[in-house]
Scaffold this motif. Structure first.
Motif, short mmCIF file in Angstrom:
data_model
loop_
_atom_site.label_atom_id
_atom_site.label_comp_id
_atom_site.label_asym_id
_atom_site.label_seq_id
_atom_site.Cartn_x
_atom_site.Cartn_y
_atom_site.Cartn_z
N PHE A 55 0.83 -1.21 0.00
CA PHE A 55 0.00 0.00 0.00
C PHE A 55 0.87 1.25 0.00
CE2 PHE A 55 -1.94 3.38 2.63
CZ PHE A 55 -2.97 3.74 1.78
N HIS A 58 2.73 1.73 -3.34
CA HIS A 58 1.79 2.21 -4.36
C HIS A 58 1.40 3.67 -4.11
CE1 HIS A 58 -1.40 1.96 -7.34
NE2 HIS A 58 -2.23 2.48 -6.45
N LEU A 59 1.17 3.99 -2.86
CA LEU A 59 0.75 5.35 -2.50
C LEU A 59 1.83 6.37 -2.85
CD1 LEU A 59 -1.51 7.02 -1.02
CD2 LEU A 59 -0.06 6.85 0.98
N ARG A 71 -6.48 9.37 -0.58
CA ARG A 71 -6.42 7.93 -0.39
C ARG A 71 -6.11 7.56 1.06
NH1 ARG A 71 -5.24 4.79 -5.28
NH2 ARG A 71 -5.50 6.16 -7.08
N SER A 132 -4.36 -0.83 -2.60
CA SER A 132 -4.85 0.53 -2.74
C SER A 132 -6.24 0.68 -2.14
CB SER A 132 -4.93 0.85 -4.25
OG SER A 132 -5.37 2.14 -4.47
#
Length: 138
Positions: A55, A58-59, A71, A132
């Motif tokens: 996560f 990806h963030l 997000r 995500s």
């Protein structure tokens, strides 16, 4: 598509640093409760581990700070959804990588905002990663 209704609120605030600090504090509680890699157990996947580290990768690959903030606000709601939801996700093969499945769960925060959570599953090993979370596009 069925939607899981969370009982936890999303992170409050507007400033990127403020939300980042709150999100890391929430993540650290989980990370410190596990021995090695941070994970949560999923009700839908029969209490199997869902690892959380992808996560953050990806963030932080996102260039836009406003998108990151948007997000991160849904992190607590997403973790609750992974832990407690028995709702069937939309699952499909990853178009970018042959040996992976992508699962997309839908949730509704306590503020009545629709959001989605994506979990990636390796077909061979059966390992799962939380990739995500993001709110519905308006």
């Amino acid at each position: 598509m069925e939607i899981y209704h969370t009982k936890i609120a999303k992170l409050k605030g507007t400033d990127y640093r403020e939300i980042l600090k709150k999100a890391f504090r929430y993540y650290d509680e989980i990370r410190l409760s596990t021995k090695r890699k941070a994970y949560v157990r999923s009700a839908y996947f029969n209490k199997s581990k869902i690892f959380l580290e992808l996560f953050w990768h990806h963030l932080f690959s996102k260039e836009n700070r406003a998108d990151r903030t948007r997000r991160m606000k849904f992190l607590p709601c997403s973790i609750e959804l992974i832990r407690k939801s028995h709702v069937q996700p939309i699952s499909k093969d990853n178009p970018n990588k042959n040996g992976e499945l992508l699962h997309r769960f839908a949730g509704l925060s306590i503020e009545k905002e629709l959001f989605f959570v994506q979990v990636k599953e390796d077909k061979k090993s059966g390992k799962k990663w939380f990739i995500s979370c993001f709110p519905e596009q308006k």
